[in-house]
Design an enzyme around this catalytic site. Structure first.
Site, PDB file in Angstrom:
ATOM      1  N   LYS A  53      39.696  42.608  38.486  1.00 26.07           N
ATOM      2  CA  LYS A  53      38.573  43.503  38.759  1.00 26.07           C
ATOM      3  C   LYS A  53      38.966  44.961  38.538  1.00 26.07           C
ATOM      4  CE  LYS A  53      36.479  40.264  42.020  1.00 26.07           C
ATOM      5  NZ  LYS A  53      36.118  39.966  43.414  1.00 26.07           N
ATOM      6  N   SER A 113      32.181  38.296  47.061  1.00 26.99           N
ATOM      7  CA  SER A 113      32.837  39.597  46.945  1.00 26.99           C
ATOM      8  C   SER A 113      31.855  40.732  46.690  1.00 26.99           C
ATOM      9  CB  SER A 113      33.876  39.569  45.819  1.00 26.99           C
ATOM     10  OG  SER A 113      33.249  39.318  44.576  1.00 26.99           O
TER      11      SER A 113
END
Length: 705
Positions: A658, A615
């Site tokens: 996140k 990511s």
């Protein structure tokens, strides 16, 4: 949120007593496996922990127990007189305990008579002899006495000899006492069974022969037929055998199960080669069962192909369900079930809504709800523990000074405490009357009454049991509030991984060199990651430096794991391609860039937890482009996303964790892949920007004048 409005779960109807109706979110799997059980087909259940595999099987057993005609049976073990090492195990239909009798009764010698018996026999013989000799002349008396003595001694010798010889014969190894011939009842099955066994416990699963330290042979040792232990596969005859955690199943055990499935019978032998039961083996015992096994998805590789071929149904259970009103009602049904089954306090509407939000978060999407319900069950129980409040001993401390009750000074305080305890309870009046009665006497005792405070203190202690019972009722009535659930979630005590992540953030966050919303900087960007599989989000500062060198290469610093190395290599190649092709809508401040003379160094700054991964591709690519073209990157945002070689943004995991991390560090913006935007649960307090391609990122991140 739910189809019905309620104050607490006490307002909702009682859950169904049938376990099959308590299985949540697995309707398709229930139908398939129920059909398998009905038709006596073997099944394999695969799924994440906590999705309801064990509960499904338990529900099937409940249905199986009440379905159709079932003839009870008894399994007995009998000695084999021809070969004691081969005991005979039989299955007898119906109630047959009264019919269990040994088929053969060998002759067994009597034990030698005792000394008392011999003395009594001799006394009797003397008395009889004396009676018979009364009319005999004295001249013949001596000869008759001598003859009688010789005959009596000879008879006594013969009796004693035969007795001793018989005892010796009875003690020989081949002799069997009546107790050793009695059949042993191994198992009585009054109803259709559901037997659960662990894959790693071979003795429990397949049976065994007990060890006898005396050699295992009569008359000293225990005979083999009394040392037979039935296995779960035998106890599950005519029912269901449920084997959990197939990952731990040894290969030899799989072979035995395969034999039992094929032959519908299996002999029992000693499992330990050093045991006296190692040489004992029974005849094949009937074991016609329906096998259901369960495990996680990665456990299938542990099963041998022949056994897998015998499994008719392979069912994968869901770990998520759609976030619809119907499914939220099912989740509410689960909450009511847990409260009822575990005798917990009722839960308020707001607390139930918070659990639904947590189910969204655990599923990773606002449009889904997790079906890993064991985690939610643990949270409900812990919230209930918090809701029950302090113990009675803690309340009584408020009545005391220096550990002793002082009724004069604490009358008003005791009234206040009891008033707080008694709010909303039918026993409030009774409870308050008890305390008022005692405290009233205490007040009078210091003025008019002859009773001392010590006497009144004893009288008050006599009421403690009443207070304890009343407080117990009050605790039972107190509902689980939203604050109780949030306290569990904030402490992270329901997840080991979350606690580790929280400890990491608490210890290292203040030392991390992260300055949100600062001045634009070349080669510096903030990526996002998740600590642990079910942990918390964190921000990682990524720094790229481009240096002049004769031998160009890409150096990856602080990169761990194959995925991370592959991702950074991909990001480096993509950024070099875009810069060298000149296809970016950017122009470097230093003019052209000759990549043949550059070395690129990439650092995941202070990434102690090894969280760099796929990511971070987009963040690394932008950081390299910034360094190659010497263009500053804005510092008011965090970014997460994976890039392919075409520059398209790909979906990632843990998007909500996140985003929460970016909020925690007080960034103004967060950039996520467009395909993840539908999973975002809460955008309050931060601007969430979804993007599809690298071209869309350029104007958002670079400080272009």
């Amino acid at each position: 949120m739910f189809s019905t409005k309620f104050t607490t779960t006490d307002d909702l109807p009682e859950p169904s007593p049938n376990l099959i109706n308590q299985v949540i979110g697995q309707d398709e799997a229930v139908e398939i496996v129920l059909n398998a059980v009905k038709n006596k087909r073997h099944a394999l259940l695969l799924g994440d922990p906590g999705v309801g595999k064990s509960m499904m099987v338990k529900a099937f057993g409940e249905l199986l127990e009440n379905s159709g005609h079932f003839t009870p049976y008894t399994i007995i073990s009998k000695p084999n007189l021809k070969n004691t090492e081969k005991p005979m195990v039989e299955l007898l239909e119906g109630n047959v305990i009264e019919r269990i009798m040994p088929e053969e009764k060998p002759k067994v010698m009597r034990q030698p008579p005792s000394m008392l018996t011999l003395v009594l026999i001799m006394l009797g013989f003397i008395l009889v002899t004396q009676f018979l000799l009364k009319g005999v002349p004295e001249t013949q008396m001596l000869g008759i006495v001598a003859t009688t003595t010789i005959v009596g001694t000879l008879i006594a010798f013969i009796i004693l000899f035969l007795a001793i010889f018989g005892a010796t014969k009875a003690s020989m190894p081949n002799s069997i006492s009546p107790a050793d011939l009695k059949p042993m009842v191994l198992y009585e099955c009054p109803k259709r069974p559901l037997v659960r066994a662990s894959a790693y416990n071979t003795t429990k699963l397949l049976g065994d022969i007990k060890h006898c330290p005396l050699g295992g042979k009569p008359p000293i040792g225990t005979p083999p037929h009394k040392r037979v232990i039935l296995g779960a596969i035998h106890e599950a005859h005519k029912g269901i055998l449920y084997v959990d955690e197939i990952k731990t199943m040894p290969l030899d055990v799989q072979d035995y199960i395969l034999t039992a499935i094929q032959d519908k019978k299996l002999a029992i032998s000693g499992r330990n080669p050093n045991s006296s039961g190692a040489s004992v083996e029974t005849n094949p015992i009937p074991c016609d069962f329906t096998l259901i096994m369960s495990g996680n998805m990665d456990d299938v590789s542990n099963l041998r192909a022949p056994l897998m071929d015998r499994i008719d149904y392979k069912v994968v259970l869901k770990n998520k369900m759609d976030n619809t009103t119907e499914n939220r009602d099912k989740l509410l049904q689960f909450i009511v079930q847990e409260i009822k089954n575990n005798n917990l306090n009722p839960m308020t509407y707001e607390a139930c809504c918070e659990l639904v939000k947590l189910a969204q978060l655990l599923s990773g999407s606002k449009n889904k709800l997790t079906l890993r319900l064991r985690r939610l069950s643990n949270i409900i129980k812990m919230a209930n523990d918090i809701a029950t409040g302090k113990e009675l001993s803690e309340s009584l401390k408020e009545f005391t000074k220096n550990g002793a009750l002082d009724l004069d000074d604490n009358v008003g305080e005791s009234d206040l405490i009891i008033e707080q305890l008694s709010q909303g309870d039918k026993e409030a009046g009774k409870l308050k009357n008890v305390v008022n009665k005692i405290t009233g006497k205490a007040s009078k005792s210091t003025k008019k009454s002859n009773k001392s405070v010590d006497e009144l203190r004893i009288e008050l202690k006599a009421r403690i049991s009443d207070l304890n019972a009343a407080e117990g009722k009050l605790k039972d009535k107190k509902p689980i509030e939203l604050s109780d659930v949030k306290r569990v979630l904030d402490t992270g005590i329901y997840s080991m991984q979350k606690q580790v992540a929280m400890d990491y953030l608490e210890n290292f966050k203040e030392y991390k060199n992260i300055h949100p919303n600062g001045e634009p900087t070349v080669g510096v960007i903030h990526g996002l990651a998740v600590l642990g599989g079910e942990g918390l989000g964190d921000v990682t500062r990524i720094i790229t430096k481009v240096l002049n060198a004769k031998n160009p290469k890409t150096s990856l610093l602080n990169i761990t794991g194959d995925i991370a190395k592959h991702s950074i290599t991909l990001a480096s190649a993509l950024s070099k391609k875009l810069v060298s092709d000149g296809t970016l809508p950017l122009k470097g401040k230093d003019g052209g860039t000759d990549l043949s003379e550059k070395e690129i160094y990439i650092q995941f700054s202070q990434s102690y937890s090894k969280i760099d991964g796929d990511s971070a591709t987009a963040a690394v690519c932008l950081s390299i482009i910034s360094s190659l073209l010497n263009i500053p990157i804005k510092q008011d945002f965090c970014i997460t996303g994976s890039l392919d070689l075409n520059g398209d943004m790909l979906a990632i995991g843990g998007v909500n964790e996140k985003i929460n991390a970016a909020k925690e560090y007080q960034f103004k913006r967060v950039i996520v892949p467009y395909s993840n935007y539908k999973d975002v649960i809460n955008i309050e307090g931060i601007e969430v920007i979804p993007v599809k391609t690298l071209d869309e990122l350029i104007p958002l991140v670079f400080d272009i004048q």
